[in-house]
Design an enzyme around this catalytic site. Structure first.
Site, PDB file in Angstrom:
ATOM      1  N   HIS A 123       0.850  -0.991  -0.036  1.00  0.00           N
ATOM      2  CA  HIS A 123       0.070  -0.153   0.177  1.00  0.00           C
ATOM      3  C   HIS A 123       0.972   1.387  -0.116  1.00  0.00           C
ATOM      4  CE1 HIS A 123      -2.828   3.023   1.626  1.00  0.00           C
ATOM      5  NE2 HIS A 123      -3.887   2.205   1.506  1.00  0.00           N
ATOM      6  N   ASP A 202       2.931  -4.537   7.865  1.00  0.00           N
ATOM      7  CA  ASP A 202       1.712  -3.801   7.629  1.00  0.00           C
ATOM      8  C   ASP A 202       0.462  -4.786   7.670  1.00  0.00           C
ATOM      9  OD1 ASP A 202      -0.949  -2.785   6.647  1.00  0.00           O
ATOM     10  OD2 ASP A 202       0.158  -1.621   4.906  1.00  0.00           O
ATOM     11  N   GLN A 205      -4.746  -5.221   7.223  1.00  0.00           N
ATOM     12  CA  GLN A 205      -5.876  -5.838   6.555  1.00  0.00           C
ATOM     13  C   GLN A 205      -5.951  -7.256   7.112  1.00  0.00           C
ATOM     14  OE1 GLN A 205      -7.997  -4.803   4.471  1.00  0.00           O
ATOM     15  NE2 GLN A 205      -7.320  -3.251   3.571  1.00  0.00           N
ATOM     16  N   LYS A 228     -10.530  -0.603  10.550  1.00  0.00           N
ATOM     17  CA  LYS A 228     -10.327  -2.045   9.691  1.00  0.00           C
ATOM     18  C   LYS A 228     -10.881  -3.121  10.570  1.00  0.00           C
ATOM     19  CE  LYS A 228      -7.200  -0.012   6.255  1.00  0.00           C
ATOM     20  NZ  LYS A 228      -8.091   0.520   5.193  1.00  0.00           N
ATOM     21  N   CYS A 367      -4.722   2.727  -3.751  1.00  0.00           N
ATOM     22  CA  CYS A 367      -3.420   2.972  -3.104  1.00  0.00           C
ATOM     23  C   CYS A 367      -2.246   2.028  -3.376  1.00  0.00           C
ATOM     24  CB  CYS A 367      -3.635   3.193  -1.612  1.00  0.00           C
ATOM     25  SG  CYS A 367      -4.518   4.717  -1.259  1.00  0.00           S
TER      26      CYS A 367
HETATM   27  C1  LIG Z   1      -2.824  -2.834   3.456  1.00  0.00           C
HETATM   28  C2  LIG Z   1      -2.979  -1.549   4.138  1.00  0.00           C
HETATM   29  N1  LIG Z   1      -1.950  -0.631   4.579  1.00  0.00           N
HETATM   30  C3  LIG Z   1      -2.323   0.543   5.093  1.00  0.00           C
HETATM   31  C4  LIG Z   1      -3.588   1.227   5.219  1.00  0.00           C
HETATM   32  C5  LIG Z   1      -3.434   2.756   5.435  1.00  0.00           C
HETATM   33  O1  LIG Z   1      -4.285   2.564   6.843  1.00  0.00           O
HETATM   34  P1  LIG Z   1      -4.835   3.949   7.428  1.00  0.00           P
HETATM   35  O2  LIG Z   1      -5.160   4.620   6.376  1.00  0.00           O
HETATM   36  O3  LIG Z   1      -5.760   3.566   8.425  1.00  0.00           O
HETATM   37  O4  LIG Z   1      -3.558   4.522   7.998  1.00  0.00           O
HETATM   38  C6  LIG Z   1      -4.415   0.450   4.417  1.00  0.00           C
HETATM   39  C7  LIG Z   1      -5.939   1.067   4.323  1.00  0.00           C
HETATM   40  O5  LIG Z   1      -6.055   1.992   3.554  1.00  0.00           O
HETATM   41  C8  LIG Z   1      -4.214  -0.676   3.895  1.00  0.00           C
HETATM   42  O6  LIG Z   1      -5.225  -1.499   3.275  1.00  0.00           O
END
Ligand SMILES: Cc1ncc(COP(=O)(O)O)c(C=O)c1O
Lengths: 410, 151
Positions: A123, A202, A205, A228, A367
């Protein structure tokens, strides 16, 4: 599945509504999940009964708030099987957690010639902070590729080639928000340890979707978003091994993170307080702990099984019943994320049309622009399932996509 | 799908399937580009300007049906116009896609885009190509970008 699964949808008041005249089918869970009543109640209860600033107060409400806030840290440590609550730093979410590591650990420990290893399916939030760090320190970025084709699996055969002793930190996504791939986190962490590289996972998910044990995984850092996993927006956490957190300098300066302040120099509080400058997000942290209770009542094994069952069913039915569909990610052993391309129909059009049918999807690059490029796509549509989704939701998804594909072909 | 036939009128579907003037324009003396980071839409507009007249215009890019059809319709509507005329047409289009009101005077085939006003998330799709074209015609080479988002 235990009794908590009975009447589950009734726990999510938001699901009971019509969108564009049709009953809502919410399939945008990878973007954010809905919140059960108990989490919403935890928030309102806090603001109605307990609200006060933490740590600095002696009065009853402040002690109550502090107690609930620190209990939430214990709850989170237990949720992830961390060695102690001090390994949990509350943050604004995954993005914030990764930036914390990239700044506090990265600036101190990386130099020119070092390598930061990522994967091709990251991401943007697990890519851009490292690009910034590379620019500041002169370290280089390197990527573990995915295999050719649409399964999106990491090309593990390439791992020995890219995971060399110059790699000081290996940051990777646990479950892909685009492909639904579940990466072998323990295996990747063990490989990194062999070359002396730290690992950042990370887990945006995965945390609310499958059993997660940081010690069994063997990671050094792990980043989580509350929203999430049935929790509120604007809150998340960073797990970090205590020895690493203790050795790291602070990331932001301010109140609560110091042990003593002089006009010229201050001394830091020990971790995790060192990383929680300013008044923290007290209410959301407390509600996040409540979300953890909710998920554990259901059982994370069962949630994972439910996600996987729906994803597999969706994969099979879309493949068989929707003409011109190209589904990304593996057919089996996947999370509840199903991205697809409908031939001749742009993702934006798919999402607009599905919305008219009450079906909430997401379309775009999710993203991950470099990954889209690699797959030869500019965007995909994505259906993502969670614990309150049902097979009936898949019926609606299938019939909606059939309608859309007919409309554009007609 | 009542509202959808209003958004996706047959004119739109036709222009999406067979976009007009979809090519690089070798004689172009102005090039503009636009992108929508939200969905990855990307467009390049080629303009051949003679004095203040748009002698020819073409585009290439990828995007949703609304963005492709709108850009295609744009090339038909801007060819031969002066910059001032082009701006007036765009003003009419902008009003139409934001309010649904079709100007009294001839919006002709552009009226097919009127349904967009019911879908606020899609207005940017309909205007992206026009922004890029007008910027190019006026000599502003900065790429046009719409809003950002995250997921
Ligand atoms: C795999 C992954 N990493 C990071 C993020 C970023 O999360 P956040 O926007 O809650 O910081 C997301 C969600 O958008 C994601 O799906």
């Amino acid at each position: 599945m235990n009794a908590a699964w009975k009447n589950l949808r009734a726990d999510f008041p938001i699901l009971d509504q019509q969108v564009n005249g049709k009953p809502l089918v919410y399939l945008d869970n990878a973007a954010t999940t809905q919140k059960p009543s108990c989490v919403i109640d935890a928030l309102t209860h806090y603001y109605r009964r307990d609200n006060a600033n933490v740590h600095r107060g002696i009065h009853t409400l402040s002690m109550r708030a502090t107690d609930a806030y620190e209990k939430a840290r214990e709850r989170a440590a237990k949720f992830l099987n961390a060695a102690e609550p001090g390994e949990i730093v509350f943050t604004a979410g995954t993005t914030d957690s990764i930036n914390l590591v990239a700044n506090a650990w990265g600036d101190e420990n990386l130099k020119k010639g070092d390598v930061i290893l990522l994967t091709e399916m990251e991401h943007h939030s697990n890519m851009v902070p490292w690009q910034l760090l590379a620019r500041r320190t002169g370290a280089k970025l390197r990527y573990l590729p995915i295999v050719a084709g649409d399964t999106g699996l990491l090309d593990l055969a390439q791992l020995p080639k890219v995971l060399t002793p110059e790699v000081k930190i290996f940051a990777f996504i646990h479950v892909s928000n685009t492909l639904g791939v579940i990466n072998p986190a323990a295996e990747l962490c063990a490989a990194a340890k062999k070359v002396g590289a730290l690992t950042v996972v990370d887990a945006a998910q995965s945390t609310g979707h499958l059993p997660l044990d940081v010690r069994a995984m063997g990671c050094d850092f792990l980043a989580v978003s509350g929203h999430k996993m049935c929790g509120p927006t604007g809150v998340g956490l960073l797990y970090g091994r205590k020895a690493l957190l203790d050795a790291m300098p602070p990331y932001r300066g301010g109140g609560s993170m110091i042990s003593s302040v002089d006009y010229l120099e201050s001394k830091w509080a020990p971790a995790p307080a060192k990383f929680e400058a300013g008044t923290p997000n007290i209410a959301d942290v407390i509600a996040l702990a409540r979300a953890m209770d909710f998920l554990d009542d259901l059982g994370r094994e069962d949630i994972a099984a439910h996600d996987e069952k729906l994803a597999a069913l969706a994969y099979a039915r879309l493949q068989a019943e929707v003409p011109g569909i190209r589904i990304l990610g593996p057919a089996h052993h996947r999370s509840g994320v199903v991205s697809f391309d409908l031939k001749g129909v742009h993702a934006h059009d798919v999402v607009t049309m599905a919305d008219q049918e009450g079906v909430a999807l997401r379309g775009g690059h999710h993203c991950n622009q470099p990954l889209m490029k690699k797959l030869g796509l500019s965007s995909t549509s994505r259906a993502s399932f969670y614990l309150y989704n049902t097979e009936a939701d898949i019926d609606r998804l299938v019939s909606t996509l059939q309608k859309i594909s007919k409309f554009f072909a007609g | 799908m009542h509202d959808l036939t209003e958004l996706y009128q047959s004119v739109i579907l036709d222009h999406n399937r067979r976009p007009r003037n979809y090519s690089v324009l070798p004689a172009a003396n102005r090039v503009g580009s636009g992108n929508n980071p939200m969905c990855g839409d990307q467009i390049t507009v080629y303009v051949k300007l003679e004095g203040d007249r748009i002698a020819d215009v073409s585009f290439q890019g990828s995007g949703c049906a609304i963005s492709q059809a709108s850009a295609s319709l744009m090339t038909l509507n801007l060819k031969g116009r002066t910059i001032a005329e082009a701006e007036a047409i765009y003003a009419g289009l902008h009003k139409m896609v934001t309010t649904g009101k079709v100007a009294e005077d001839d919006m002709s085939d552009l009226a097919a885009l009127a349904g967009v006003h019911q879908f606020p998330a899609r207005i940017k799709c309909a205007t992206l190509g026009w922004h890029a074209a007008l910027n190019a015609a006026k000599g502003d080479a900065t790429p046009v970008t719409t809003e950002r988002t995250s997921d």
